[in-house]
Design a protein around this motif. Structure first.
Motif, PDB file in Angstrom:
ATOM      1  N   PHE A  60       0.852  -1.183   0.000  1.00 35.59           N
ATOM      2  CA  PHE A  60       0.000   0.000   0.000  1.00 35.59           C
ATOM      3  C   PHE A  60       0.889   1.235   0.000  1.00 35.59           C
ATOM      4  N   ARG A  61       0.440   2.269  -0.724  1.00 34.54           N
ATOM      5  CA  ARG A  61       1.201   3.505  -0.792  1.00 34.54           C
ATOM      6  C   ARG A  61       0.287   4.690  -0.471  1.00 34.54           C
ATOM      7  N   PRO A  62       0.750   5.608   0.368  1.00 30.96           N
ATOM      8  CA  PRO A  62      -0.075   6.767   0.708  1.00 30.96           C
ATOM      9  C   PRO A  62      -0.045   7.822  -0.393  1.00 30.96           C
ATOM     10  N   VAL A  63      -1.204   8.414  -0.639  1.00 36.14           N
ATOM     11  CA  VAL A  63      -1.307   9.479  -1.644  1.00 36.14           C
ATOM     12  C   VAL A  63      -2.217  10.578  -1.113  1.00 36.14           C
ATOM     13  N   THR A  64      -2.083  11.764  -1.685  1.00 34.33           N
ATOM     14  CA  THR A  64      -3.048  12.825  -1.438  1.00 34.33           C
ATOM     15  C   THR A  64      -4.083  12.787  -2.551  1.00 34.33           C
ATOM     16  N   LEU A  65      -5.318  13.111  -2.219  1.00 36.30           N
ATOM     17  CA  LEU A  65      -6.340  13.288  -3.237  1.00 36.30           C
ATOM     18  C   LEU A  65      -6.329  14.757  -3.651  1.00 36.30           C
ATOM     19  N   LEU A  66      -6.027  14.999  -4.917  1.00 34.47           N
ATOM     20  CA  LEU A  66      -5.978  16.364  -5.443  1.00 34.47           C
ATOM     21  C   LEU A  66      -7.239  16.716  -6.216  1.00 34.47           C
ATOM     22  N   GLY A  67      -8.075  15.727  -6.474  1.00 39.65           N
ATOM     23  CA  GLY A  67      -9.308  15.957  -7.222  1.00 39.65           C
ATOM     24  C   GLY A  67     -10.278  14.814  -7.006  1.00 39.65           C
ATOM     25  N   LEU A  68     -11.507  15.008  -7.450  1.00 44.36           N
ATOM     26  CA  LEU A  68     -12.546  13.987  -7.308  1.00 44.36           C
ATOM     27  C   LEU A  68     -12.688  13.130  -8.557  1.00 44.36           C
ATOM     28  N   ASP A  69     -12.054  13.576  -9.646  1.00 39.25           N
ATOM     29  CA  ASP A  69     -12.117  12.830 -10.902  1.00 39.25           C
ATOM     30  C   ASP A  69     -10.716  12.634 -11.459  1.00 39.25           C
ATOM     31  N   LYS A 163       3.700  -1.178   5.393  1.00 43.32           N
ATOM     32  CA  LYS A 163       3.781  -2.636   5.549  1.00 43.32           C
ATOM     33  C   LYS A 163       3.298  -3.066   6.925  1.00 43.32           C
ATOM     34  N   MET A 164       3.694  -2.318   7.954  1.00 38.37           N
ATOM     35  CA  MET A 164       3.279  -2.686   9.311  1.00 38.37           C
ATOM     36  C   MET A 164       1.774  -2.516   9.480  1.00 38.37           C
ATOM     37  N   LEU A 165       1.221  -1.447   8.918  1.00 31.97           N
ATOM     38  CA  LEU A 165      -0.231  -1.255   9.009  1.00 31.97           C
ATOM     39  C   LEU A 165      -0.971  -2.399   8.320  1.00 31.97           C
ATOM     40  N   ALA A 166      -0.445  -2.841   7.184  1.00 33.48           N
ATOM     41  CA  ALA A 166      -1.075  -3.949   6.472  1.00 33.48           C
ATOM     42  C   ALA A 166      -0.994  -5.233   7.282  1.00 33.48           C
ATOM     43  N   PHE A 171      -5.990  -1.546   7.473  1.00 34.76           N
ATOM     44  CA  PHE A 171      -6.607  -0.848   6.339  1.00 34.76           C
ATOM     45  C   PHE A 171      -8.038  -1.303   6.104  1.00 34.76           C
ATOM     46  N   THR A 172      -8.872  -0.338   5.755  1.00 36.72           N
ATOM     47  CA  THR A 172     -10.253  -0.620   5.395  1.00 36.72           C
ATOM     48  C   THR A 172     -10.607   0.228   4.181  1.00 36.72           C
TER      49      THR A 172
END
Length: 245
Positions: A60-69, A163-166, A171-172
């Motif tokens: 899993f990789r963290p990202v920011t959401l910059l838009g809804l589409d 990795k540790m969170l997984a 994650f949900t």
């Protein structure tokens, strides 16, 4: 964002110059941006932070959401101005990137020759040269090397964090309906930390997260979800002129 990425080479790029970033139009089509764990505190005040699944690497990789589409960055304004107080490091490092060179722990500095920020032949005289007249790297190269090296180290910590969170089954799937103009849509394909599972962790596991200094990032991610409302407001603002037309 990247179209023609090649390793930086003193022969190939002897006359190459890099122009200063004055606008972020190159990122206008990106609705997500990768983050390192170290950016969560500042990014959470502006963007929703979620995780996406990299199935090829089973991570899993963290990202920011910059838009809804897809294909829409709501934080890019006129003339490519970035309209937020924090710009993700992956955006700021453009047009440079790191690529593995086949040896574990070793990387090669690359750049996107297709970028408007890159003058390969240097004929226009704009920007700073990558190499001097003797073919030696300039301060530009040294600064990029240091910056990318720091990002790479942060990236490794971030991968260990995810990795540790997984492994803890933290994650949900993000299940949220957002308003977009006169209609509603589902946000899918993203994952977030499950707060209930976090609160039900054993003392040992919770203390392990604390000892690794992962807790601030976890709480920042949870609080950042309130920024989804900001995305809806920005989307409504963009749709307003179309409604009045």
């Amino acid at each position: 964002m990247f179209e023609k990425v090649v390793p930086v080479n003193r022969e190939r790029h002897a006359r190459t110059r890099i122009k200063e970033i004055t606008g972020f139009g190159f990122a206008k089509d990106f609705h997500i941006a990768y983050l390192t764990m170290h950016e969560f505190a500042r990014a959470s005040a502006v963007y929703p932070i979620v995780f996406v699944e990299d199935k090829e690497k089973d991570a899993f990789r963290p990202v920011t959401l910059l838009g809804l589409d897809a294909g829409e960055n709501l934080f890019i304004g006129e003339a490519g101005k970035w309209e937020a107080s924090y710009i993700p490091a992956i955006i700021r490092r453009y047009p440079f990137a790191l690529a593995g060179n086949g040896t574990e722990g070793h990387f090669t500095i690359c750049l996107d020759e297709a970028s408007d920020l890159v003058s390969v032949d240097g004929k226009d005289g704009e920007g700073s040269p990558l190499f001097d007249d003797k073919g030696e790297p300039t301060q530009v190269i040294e600064n990029v090397k240091r910056y990318l090296s720091e990002l790479q180290q942060m990236d490794q910590v971030t991968l260990a964090f995810s990795k540790m969170l997984a492994e803890l089954n933290m994650f949900t799937p993000l299940q949220m309906r957002v308003r977009e103009g006169d209609r509603e849509k589902n946000i899918a394909g993203c994952w977030v930390v499950n707060e209930e599972r976090l609160n039900n962790l054993s003392n040992d596991k919770f203390l392990e997260l604390r000892s690794k200094r992962f807790l601030p990032a976890i709480y920042a991610q949870l609080m950042s979800l309130a920024q989804i409302e900001r995305l809806m407001q920005l989307k409504d603002k963009r749709l307003a002129p179309q409604k009045g037309a």
